[in-house]
Design an enzyme around this catalytic site. Structure first.
Site, PDB file in Angstrom:
ATOM      1  N   ASP A 245      20.313   5.812  -5.723  1.00  0.00           N
ATOM      2  CA  ASP A 245      21.083   6.728  -6.574  1.00  0.00           C
ATOM      3  C   ASP A 245      21.430   8.020  -5.839  1.00  0.00           C
ATOM      4  OD1 ASP A 245      20.929   4.889  -8.734  1.00  0.00           O
ATOM      5  OD2 ASP A 245      18.937   5.627  -9.215  1.00  0.00           O
TER       6      ASP A 245
ATOM      7  N   GLY B 165      20.883   4.613  -0.060  1.00  0.00           N
ATOM      8  CA  GLY B 165      19.756   5.248  -0.724  1.00  0.00           C
ATOM      9  C   GLY B 165      19.624   4.784  -2.164  1.00  0.00           C
TER      10      GLY B 165
ATOM     11  N   ARG C 283      15.600 -11.014   0.502  1.00  0.00           N
ATOM     12  CA  ARG C 283      16.625 -10.161  -0.098  1.00  0.00           C
ATOM     13  C   ARG C 283      17.919 -10.250   0.707  1.00  0.00           C
ATOM     14  NH1 ARG C 283      17.593  -4.034  -0.935  1.00  0.00           N
ATOM     15  NH2 ARG C 283      16.558  -3.679   1.029  1.00  0.00           N
TER      16      ARG C 283
ATOM     17  N   SER D 112      25.664   9.644 -14.993  1.00  0.00           N
ATOM     18  CA  SER D 112      26.441   9.812 -13.768  1.00  0.00           C
ATOM     19  C   SER D 112      27.091   8.490 -13.378  1.00  0.00           C
ATOM     20  CB  SER D 112      25.538  10.258 -12.606  1.00  0.00           C
ATOM     21  OG  SER D 112      24.859  11.450 -12.910  1.00  0.00           O
TER      22      SER D 112
ATOM     23  N   ASN E 173      28.249   2.579  -9.364  1.00  0.00           N
ATOM     24  CA  ASN E 173      27.124   2.337 -10.258  1.00  0.00           C
ATOM     25  C   ASN E 173      27.082   3.442 -11.314  1.00  0.00           C
ATOM     26  OD1 ASN E 173      24.748   1.160 -11.231  1.00  0.00           O
ATOM     27  ND2 ASN E 173      23.435   2.271  -9.812  1.00  0.00           N
ATOM     28  N   THR E 174      26.605   3.076 -12.496  1.00  0.00           N
ATOM     29  CA  THR E 174      26.309   4.080 -13.510  1.00  0.00           C
ATOM     30  C   THR E 174      24.810   4.354 -13.474  1.00  0.00           C
ATOM     31  OG1 THR E 174      25.960   2.431 -15.246  1.00  0.00           O
ATOM     32  CG2 THR E 174      28.191   3.297 -15.001  1.00  0.00           C
ATOM     33  N   HIS E 175      24.432   5.553 -13.881  1.00  0.00           N
ATOM     34  CA  HIS E 175      23.013   5.918 -13.871  1.00  0.00           C
ATOM     35  C   HIS E 175      22.727   6.835 -15.056  1.00  0.00           C
ATOM     36  CE1 HIS E 175      19.052   6.479 -12.167  1.00  0.00           C
ATOM     37  NE2 HIS E 175      19.177   7.767 -12.381  1.00  0.00           N
TER      38      HIS E 175
END
Length: 196
Positions: A144, A142, A64, A135, A106-108
């Protein structure tokens, strides 16, 4: 003009909505490039709008961290003001987050901190709550858990399926993302890291 690179993993419906919004000359945001971590069907939206795209396939790297280094190298070529994760279904390595934060958003599909993680819509339905939401956040190390830039409630209707609920959340996510990017571009919203 706010210069943005968008990272995707899938069909890119949020990306397409953003590209449509950016086609308005009055909207102070431009997408420089679209990147993906796999052969994402959403790349076709970039092609349709004449936006360059790049692929940094996760499976081509031994770790990663190595993938993250390659992604950072690719992003450095574009020098974006902000990097938007738009359905990128992969946790970024800490080195990538540290290099980009707080210019990484980021969108969530949930009203954070409720229902973080990859199955937010399913989790909201399973919890039996009356509302969930959407959101837009600054990405931190972390899951989200970064500072919330915008959010809005979405009601859960009787008999909602995961697909039906997600279809109602997506337009809210798209609008909030555009509003946040416009706010950053005009100085109304300041991107800050969470204070420990």
């Amino acid at each position: 003009m706010l210069a943005v690179v968008v990272l995707i993993s899938g069909s890119g419906t949020n990306l397409r909505a953003l590209l449509e919004r950016c086609s308005d000359p009055a909207f102070p945001v431009r997408v420089l490039a679209v990147g993906a971590d796999r052969d994402a069907t959403g790349i076709v939206h970039a092609e349709e709008y004449g936006i360059p795209s790049f692929l940094v396939p996760y499976t081509a790297y031994p770790s990663r961290e190595a993938w993250g280094d390659a992604l950072l190298a690719q992003l450095a070529q574009w020098r974006p003001d902000v990097v938007v994760l738009s359905g990128l279904m992969r946790l970024l390595p800490p080195k990538v987050v540290d290099a980009l934060a707080p210019r990484l958003i980021n969108t969530h599909p949930a009203y954070l901190p409720e229902f973080p993680g990859a199955h937010a819509v399913r989790d909201a339905l399973a919890a039996g709550v009356a509302e969930t939401g959407a959101s837009v956040i600054v990405v931190d190390r972390g899951v989200d858990s970064g500072p919330i830039l915008a959010q809005e409630r979405v009601r859960i209707e009787p008999g909602d399926t995961e697909a039906a609920l997600h279809d109602r959340i997506k337009p809210v996510e798209r609008r909030l993302l555009a509003e946040v990017l416009e706010g950053v571009a005009t100085g109304r919203i300041e991107l800050k890291e969470k204070v420990a």
